[in-house]
Structure formats: C-alpha cells, structure tokens
Design a protein around this motif. Structure first.
Motif, PDB file in Angstrom:
ATOM      1  N   ARG A   1       0.827  -1.207   0.000  1.00  0.00           N
ATOM      2  CA  ARG A   1       0.000   0.000   0.000  1.00  0.00           C
ATOM      3  C   ARG A   1       0.863   1.258   0.000  1.00  0.00           C
ATOM      4  NH1 ARG A   1      -5.213   0.280   1.917  1.00  0.00           N
ATOM      5  NH2 ARG A   1      -5.486  -1.687   0.858  1.00  0.00           N
ATOM      6  N   LEU A   2       1.926   1.267   0.796  1.00  0.00           N
ATOM      7  CA  LEU A   2       2.828   2.425   0.824  1.00  0.00           C
ATOM      8  C   LEU A   2       3.540   2.592  -0.516  1.00  0.00           C
ATOM      9  CD1 LEU A   2       4.292   1.927   4.396  1.00  0.00           C
ATOM     10  CD2 LEU A   2       2.752   3.768   3.666  1.00  0.00           C
ATOM     11  N   ARG A   3       3.933   1.494  -1.107  1.00  0.00           N
ATOM     12  CA  ARG A   3       4.594   1.546  -2.420  1.00  0.00           C
ATOM     13  C   ARG A   3       3.639   2.103  -3.479  1.00  0.00           C
ATOM     14  NH1 ARG A   3       9.052  -1.150  -4.809  1.00  0.00           N
ATOM     15  NH2 ARG A   3       9.413  -2.135  -2.795  1.00  0.00           N
ATOM     16  N   GLU A   4       2.392   1.637  -3.468  1.00  0.00           N
ATOM     17  CA  GLU A   4       1.399   2.144  -4.430  1.00  0.00           C
ATOM     18  C   GLU A   4       1.210   3.647  -4.262  1.00  0.00           C
ATOM     19  OE1 GLU A   4      -1.418  -1.829  -4.840  1.00  0.00           O
ATOM     20  OE2 GLU A   4      -1.939  -0.314  -3.353  1.00  0.00           O
ATOM     21  N   MET A   5       1.083   4.088  -3.033  1.00  0.00           N
ATOM     22  CA  MET A   5       0.924   5.511  -2.756  1.00  0.00           C
ATOM     23  C   MET A   5       2.119   6.293  -3.300  1.00  0.00           C
ATOM     24  SD  MET A   5       0.743   7.378   0.948  1.00  0.00           S
ATOM     25  CE  MET A   5       2.532   7.354   1.129  1.00  0.00           C
ATOM     26  N   LEU A   6       3.329   5.823  -3.011  1.00  0.00           N
ATOM     27  CA  LEU A   6       4.532   6.509  -3.475  1.00  0.00           C
ATOM     28  C   LEU A   6       4.656   6.496  -4.999  1.00  0.00           C
ATOM     29  CD1 LEU A   6       7.209   5.507  -0.839  1.00  0.00           C
ATOM     30  CD2 LEU A   6       6.405   7.815  -1.364  1.00  0.00           C
ATOM     31  N   GLU A   7       4.293   5.396  -5.635  1.00  0.00           N
ATOM     32  CA  GLU A   7       4.364   5.335  -7.107  1.00  0.00           C
ATOM     33  C   GLU A   7       3.456   6.387  -7.728  1.00  0.00           C
ATOM     34  OE1 GLU A   7       3.345   1.298  -8.029  1.00  0.00           O
ATOM     35  OE2 GLU A   7       5.381   0.580  -7.670  1.00  0.00           O
ATOM     36  N   ILE A   8       2.267   6.521  -7.198  1.00  0.00           N
ATOM     37  CA  ILE A   8       1.320   7.498  -7.748  1.00  0.00           C
ATOM     38  C   ILE A   8       1.816   8.919  -7.486  1.00  0.00           C
ATOM     39  CG2 ILE A   8      -1.020   8.426  -7.487  1.00  0.00           C
ATOM     40  CD1 ILE A   8      -1.848   5.394  -7.092  1.00  0.00           C
ATOM     41  N   ILE A   9       2.286   9.188  -6.283  1.00  0.00           N
ATOM     42  CA  ILE A   9       2.805  10.520  -5.966  1.00  0.00           C
ATOM     43  C   ILE A   9       4.008  10.838  -6.848  1.00  0.00           C
ATOM     44  CG2 ILE A   9       3.925  11.885  -4.142  1.00  0.00           C
ATOM     45  CD1 ILE A   9       1.982  10.387  -2.186  1.00  0.00           C
ATOM     46  N   SER A  10       4.868   9.849  -7.094  1.00  0.00           N
ATOM     47  CA  SER A  10       6.019  10.059  -7.982  1.00  0.00           C
ATOM     48  C   SER A  10       5.574  10.444  -9.385  1.00  0.00           C
ATOM     49  CB  SER A  10       6.866   8.786  -8.074  1.00  0.00           C
ATOM     50  OG  SER A  10       7.689   8.640  -6.969  1.00  0.00           O
ATOM     51  N   ARG A  11       4.538   9.782  -9.869  1.00  0.00           N
ATOM     52  CA  ARG A  11       4.069  10.056 -11.234  1.00  0.00           C
ATOM     53  C   ARG A  11       3.584  11.482 -11.410  1.00  0.00           C
ATOM     54  NH1 ARG A  11       1.450   5.037 -14.313  1.00  0.00           N
ATOM     55  NH2 ARG A  11       2.835   3.436 -13.513  1.00  0.00           N
ATOM     56  N   VAL A  12       3.030  12.070 -10.374  1.00  0.00           N
ATOM     57  CA  VAL A  12       2.460  13.410 -10.527  1.00  0.00           C
ATOM     58  C   VAL A  12       3.356  14.511  -9.969  1.00  0.00           C
ATOM     59  CG1 VAL A  12       0.112  12.492 -10.524  1.00  0.00           C
ATOM     60  CG2 VAL A  12       1.073  13.368  -8.401  1.00  0.00           C
ATOM     61  N   SER A  13       4.458  14.159  -9.315  1.00  0.00           N
ATOM     62  CA  SER A  13       5.255  15.179  -8.631  1.00  0.00           C
ATOM     63  C   SER A  13       5.853  16.219  -9.576  1.00  0.00           C
ATOM     64  CB  SER A  13       6.328  14.554  -7.751  1.00  0.00           C
ATOM     65  OG  SER A  13       7.267  13.867  -8.507  1.00  0.00           O
ATOM     66  N   ASP A  14       6.266  15.822 -10.774  1.00  0.00           N
ATOM     67  CA  ASP A  14       6.846  16.801 -11.699  1.00  0.00           C
ATOM     68  C   ASP A  14       5.838  17.874 -12.093  1.00  0.00           C
ATOM     69  OD1 ASP A  14       9.379  15.770 -11.679  1.00  0.00           O
ATOM     70  OD2 ASP A  14       9.171  14.689 -13.569  1.00  0.00           O
ATOM     71  N   TRP A  15       4.670  17.460 -12.546  1.00  0.00           N
ATOM     72  CA  TRP A  15       3.705  18.475 -12.972  1.00  0.00           C
ATOM     73  C   TRP A  15       2.960  19.111 -11.815  1.00  0.00           C
ATOM     74  CZ3 TRP A  15      -1.203  17.291 -11.640  1.00  0.00           C
ATOM     75  CH2 TRP A  15      -1.619  15.960 -11.662  1.00  0.00           C
ATOM     76  N   ALA A  16       2.984  18.486 -10.642  1.00  0.00           N
ATOM     77  CA  ALA A  16       2.327  19.087  -9.476  1.00  0.00           C
ATOM     78  C   ALA A  16       3.211  20.151  -8.822  1.00  0.00           C
ATOM     79  CB  ALA A  16       1.971  18.002  -8.453  1.00  0.00           C
ATOM     80  N   GLY A  17       4.518  20.101  -9.107  1.00  0.00           N
ATOM     81  CA  GLY A  17       5.424  21.093  -8.544  1.00  0.00           C
ATOM     82  C   GLY A  17       6.240  20.592  -7.371  1.00  0.00           C
ATOM     83  N   GLY A  18       6.280  19.275  -7.171  1.00  0.00           N
ATOM     84  CA  GLY A  18       7.081  18.699  -6.097  1.00  0.00           C
ATOM     85  C   GLY A  18       6.301  17.652  -5.326  1.00  0.00           C
ATOM     86  N   LYS A  19       7.002  16.961  -4.443  1.00  0.00           N
ATOM     87  CA  LYS A  19       6.362  15.850  -3.737  1.00  0.00           C
ATOM     88  C   LYS A  19       5.287  16.305  -2.764  1.00  0.00           C
ATOM     89  CE  LYS A  19       9.866  15.218  -0.168  1.00  0.00           C
ATOM     90  NZ  LYS A  19       9.545  14.830   1.137  1.00  0.00           N
ATOM     91  N   GLU A  20       5.467  17.468  -2.133  1.00  0.00           N
ATOM     92  CA  GLU A  20       4.451  17.949  -1.195  1.00  0.00           C
ATOM     93  C   GLU A  20       3.153  18.279  -1.934  1.00  0.00           C
ATOM     94  OE1 GLU A  20       7.601  19.116  -1.279  1.00  0.00           O
ATOM     95  OE2 GLU A  20       8.365  18.282   0.609  1.00  0.00           O
ATOM     96  N   GLN A  21       3.287  18.960  -3.079  1.00  0.00           N
ATOM     97  CA  GLN A  21       2.114  19.285  -3.882  1.00  0.00           C
ATOM     98  C   GLN A  21       1.476  18.030  -4.443  1.00  0.00           C
ATOM     99  OE1 GLN A  21       5.130  20.677  -4.071  1.00  0.00           O
ATOM    100  NE2 GLN A  21       4.955  22.904  -4.171  1.00  0.00           N
ATOM    101  N   ALA A  22       2.309  17.043  -4.807  1.00  0.00           N
ATOM    102  CA  ALA A  22       1.787  15.776  -5.313  1.00  0.00           C
ATOM    103  C   ALA A  22       0.999  15.054  -4.219  1.00  0.00           C
ATOM    104  CB  ALA A  22       2.924  14.896  -5.832  1.00  0.00           C
TER     105      ALA A  22
END
Length: 129
Positions: free
Chosen positions: A66-87
């Motif tokens: 579950r933690l890995r799935e969460m991190l994979e999704i956050i990683s996918r959006v972090s570039d266009w979201a503006g960083g990991k916190e925004q993701a």
C-alpha cells in the motif's frame, strides 16, 4: 560487456528514496519526508494506525504494498504538481472526474491503485479526464 546503470523511472524515484537496505519502505523516513506522523501516514495509505508503529506489521506485504502504491502514484504526478508535497496534496484532495470525483487516496484505499496508474498513463499521452 559492462551494463550501464539505468536511471530510475520517474515512478520509482520516490519509492527508491524511501527504501531501506532490505528493500522495504522506511516508515520513519517516509513520515518525516512528508511532514506527517505515522498515524497520518497510515490514514493516508489506508492502513490501521497501529500498523506503522509495529515493525512486524509495517514490514508486512500488505502494508508495504500500500505504501509503495501511494509513493508510485505521488512520484508520477510530482513533476507536474510542482514537487512531492504538492503531489501529496493532489493525491489526498483532488477529485478525479473519471472515478466519480473520488481522490487517488480513496481509490488506493479501495485497492484500485492500478486503475489510478492506468488513468495517469492515459492522461500522460494526452487523454481526457
């Protein structure tokens, strides 16, 4: 013949950032990295609060998955979201039209992380929400 090391794929980068030497997600570092308590992290990943406070439970396949799935999704959006916190903010709060307005967080909690990844892949190639 020597093999060149591959750069991690964007979807792996946060996973690798928070992985320990044994290949598990390091709970304390992950919580600290996002400015969360273990309780908040458990809630975000859809796990029981106690799960992340006990080593034998936090290292279990379900919790790690579950933690890995969460991190994979956050990683996918972090570039266009503006960083990991925004993701993370997107993950927790952005309603996804293709899923009846449910968030990525809600979908991962329901065991539908693959559907979110497919949705993000579709969007990445110019698909519509």
């Amino acid at each position: 013949m020597a093999h060149a090391l591959k750069a991690p794929l964007p979807t792996e980068s946060l996973v690798l950032t928070y992985m320990d030497r044994a290949g598990r997600i390091a709970i304390d570092q992950l919580a600290d990295g996002f400015g969360m308590s273990k309780t908040q992290l458990a809630e975000t990943a859809g796990l029981a609060r106690e799960t992340l406070y006990r080593a034998e439970r936090s290292g279990a396949r379900k919790a790690q998955g579950r933690l890995r799935e969460m991190l994979e999704i956050i990683s996918r959006v972090s570039d266009w979201a503006g960083g990991k916190e925004q993701a993370m903010a997107w993950y927790r709060a952005q309603p996804l039209p293709a899923f009846g307005g449910r968030t990525a967080e809600a979908l991962v909690k329901e065991g539908k992380a693959a559907a979110v990844r497919d949705y993000l892949d579709h969007m990445a190639v110019g698909g519509f929400a």
